[in-house]
Design an enzyme around this catalytic site. Sequence first.
Site, PDB file in Angstrom:
ATOM      1  N   ARG A 199       0.875  -1.191   0.000  1.00 50.12           N
ATOM      2  CA  ARG A 199       0.000   0.000   0.000  1.00 50.12           C
ATOM      3  C   ARG A 199       0.903   1.230   0.000  1.00 50.12           C
ATOM      4  O   ARG A 199       1.136   1.851   1.009  1.00 50.12           O
ATOM      5  CB  ARG A 199      -0.908  -0.048   1.240  1.00 50.12           C
ATOM      6  CG  ARG A 199      -2.123   0.813   1.213  1.00 50.12           C
ATOM      7  CD  ARG A 199      -1.813   2.320   1.432  1.00 50.12           C
ATOM      8  NE  ARG A 199      -1.651   2.716   2.806  1.00 50.12           N
ATOM      9  CZ  ARG A 199      -0.737   3.632   3.191  1.00 50.12           C
ATOM     10  NH1 ARG A 199       0.102   4.197   2.355  1.00 50.12           N
ATOM     11  NH2 ARG A 199      -0.665   3.967   4.455  1.00 50.12           N
ATOM     12  N   GLU A 259       5.952   0.582   7.406  1.00 54.22           N
ATOM     13  CA  GLU A 259       5.496   1.662   6.535  1.00 54.22           C
ATOM     14  C   GLU A 259       4.804   1.101   5.306  1.00 54.22           C
ATOM     15  O   GLU A 259       5.340   0.235   4.614  1.00 54.22           O
ATOM     16  CB  GLU A 259       6.726   2.496   6.105  1.00 54.22           C
ATOM     17  CG  GLU A 259       6.394   3.803   5.438  1.00 54.22           C
ATOM     18  CD  GLU A 259       5.792   4.837   6.380  1.00 54.22           C
ATOM     19  OE1 GLU A 259       6.380   5.109   7.440  1.00 54.22           O
ATOM     20  OE2 GLU A 259       4.726   5.383   6.036  1.00 54.22           O
TER      21      GLU A 259
END
Length: 646
Positions: A247, A337
């Site tokens: 993502r 992250e």
Amino acid sequence: MSIKGTAFMQNNSLSGVSRMTQSQSSFRVSVHPPTVVAVMNRNGRPETSVGVSVDNVVKELSVPMVVEFVDPKLKQPSTVVVDDVSGDDAPTEDEFVTPLSVSVASGYTLLRTPRHNKGLAFTEKERDAHYIRGLLPPVVVKQDLQVKRTMNDLRQYEVPLHKYQAMMDLQERDERLFYKLLVENVEELLPIVYTPTVGEACQKYGSIFKRPQGLFISLKDKGRILEILNNWPEKDVEVIVVTDGERILGLGDLGCQGMGIPVGKLSLYTALGGIHPSVCLPITIDVGTNNEKLLNDEFYIGLRQKRASRKEYAELMNEFMSAVKQNYGEKVLIQFEDFANHNAFDLLAKYSPTHLVFNDDIQGTASVVLAGLISALKLVGGSLADHRFLFLGAGEAGTGIAELVALEISKQTRAPLEETRKNIWLVDSKGLIVKSRLNSLQHFKKPWAHEHQPVTDLLDAVKAIRPSVLIGSSGVGQTFTKEVVETISSFNEKPIILALSNPTSKSECTAEQAYTWSEGRAIFASGSPFGPVEYNGKVYVSGQSNNAYIFPGFGLGLIISGATRVHDDMLLAASEALAAQVTQEHIEKGLIYPPFANIRNISAHIAGKVAAKAYELDLASRLPQPENLVAYAASCMYSPNYQRYR
Ligand SMILES: NC(=O)C1=CN([C@@H]2O[C@H](COP(=O)(O)OP(=O)(O)OC[C@H]3O[C@@H](n4cnc5c(N)ncnc54)[C@H](OP(=O)(O)O)[C@@H]3O)[C@@H](O)[C@H]2O)C=CC1
Ligand SMILES: CC(=O)C(=O)O
Ligand SMILES: [Mg+2]
């Protein structure tokens, strides 16, 4: 084995202590004080270069070697003494010894070592002492002039991606110049090395890839992750930013090409938070990609396969997490992250009890948004408990923010968390999250399933919930339509509108749209920056609500306190510290965040408060506690100024 002091004395006079011990499969050398040292691998390529300016020493080794510095900030007499700690100064014939030779890294090699290169700034004396005379043109140019020249050069590029590439080249050529540019021109360069340009760089990473900037660990490396960590040239690692590329910002699954994100985030750890670049390690875990376009792209740099099964994924991540702890110790900070939410929440929950882990998208974003809301209250009045919140997007960012806001309200009002959640509503791709959907909701959405009839779109949700705060975290651009903004502006004198999605193309609305459609009344901030907007003769400057305000100072706070775990109260402390940096002058301009230009000072304040919280919660291991933690944080920061070489 033994290393003789004389071995270091090829070109410069070095004497002192260099300690050698065996650790795992490698050998450990400590040099006191920190010294510019390059360790060469068997192929003669620099493997490690760490330290501050004293001398250049190259060790040519026949075994893997680690150079360890006791404290990079310690300034002591420049001595390097070698002593024999393994007691094999006079080995018997049946003992193994390490044949070692040490020479000075100088000349052409020095100019090609980004950590030590100073470009044209080498002085006349240094050019002689380090064998670089003739390798540079005669002029000696101070760093400030090099900054000016490089900025002029950078400004010639019209395409942001070309600026990004020029910055990456600079980082690979002259690290201190790169960071000085970034520190001194943060507002101009942040959109280049970070969002939005880093998003485009990730999309095109396969085409623009030049040199490794971090570690790639793929499914093929199962069983060998520890070995791979040891291939990274730096052995003293304190912060890892890791992604699996699923993502990337609001751009979706970019697989292995997500590497641009850890690289960019860590450059901000250094530029914005003052953490030494040598202790920062970007990592991309490549478990395949479901992005068909990339799988069919001839320049794609990752594994050409669909994402791994849950089991394979969990096993690889488990090996990774164990290897990291084994190699770098308990206190290495692992920042997750841009993982997809089906892994992000689980990884955080699984490893929080055993590792120092932080999810920037869930926790960092929550902290930055809460800070913005605390500041915004000075403009709109009331307390957080007086407001009604509506989110578009109920993933990592949305539910992470919602939970921290609810926690803060609960702390302020002493109301139970379940109660404070009731003023917070979220919309996902299927509409408003309501009780009737409970059974089909992912676990992180369940606490937000309130009693209400189903509502399928945002506009109807705005009409039904009548929020005073609208937060976009959907990763879908242009979802705050004219009608949505007009509607929220119809029942709020000053609606708070945060369009958090990155990069710019995914922003829920632009700054111009927010100000125009709200007739100049919106308090607006966005994840990626927008320039000033003129509306009805008035100039509006919007803020950037981005976790980049938080994670560099947050990480610094963890490191300086030797924190062993992350705690929600640290996130609240970071929010308060950031909000405290917003002055009356900023508020009068409608700004809910302080300017990024002051970020190092802001980060020192955040770090100080986070560290204080770590001590208070008994989660700090670095003792004794410094008296003034903010000043201490500032004093620990890496300076990108060139150093003087003897
Ligand atoms: N400014 C900042 O500092 C940060 C910004 N972000 C940005 O936020 C965005 C989201 O990140 P993150 O929360 O991690 O992503 P997630 O994938 O975890 O969450 C996205 C959410 O948006 C929902 N959604 C997707 N499309 C729509 C739509 N058309 N209408 C309504 N809801 C929709 C999804 O719904 P469903 O669950 O039904 O699929 C999901 O709930 C990204 O663009 C990211 O760049 C993220 C972190 C920090
Ligand atoms: C800013 C950030 O972390 C994101 O957009 O994912
Ligand atoms: Mg992120």
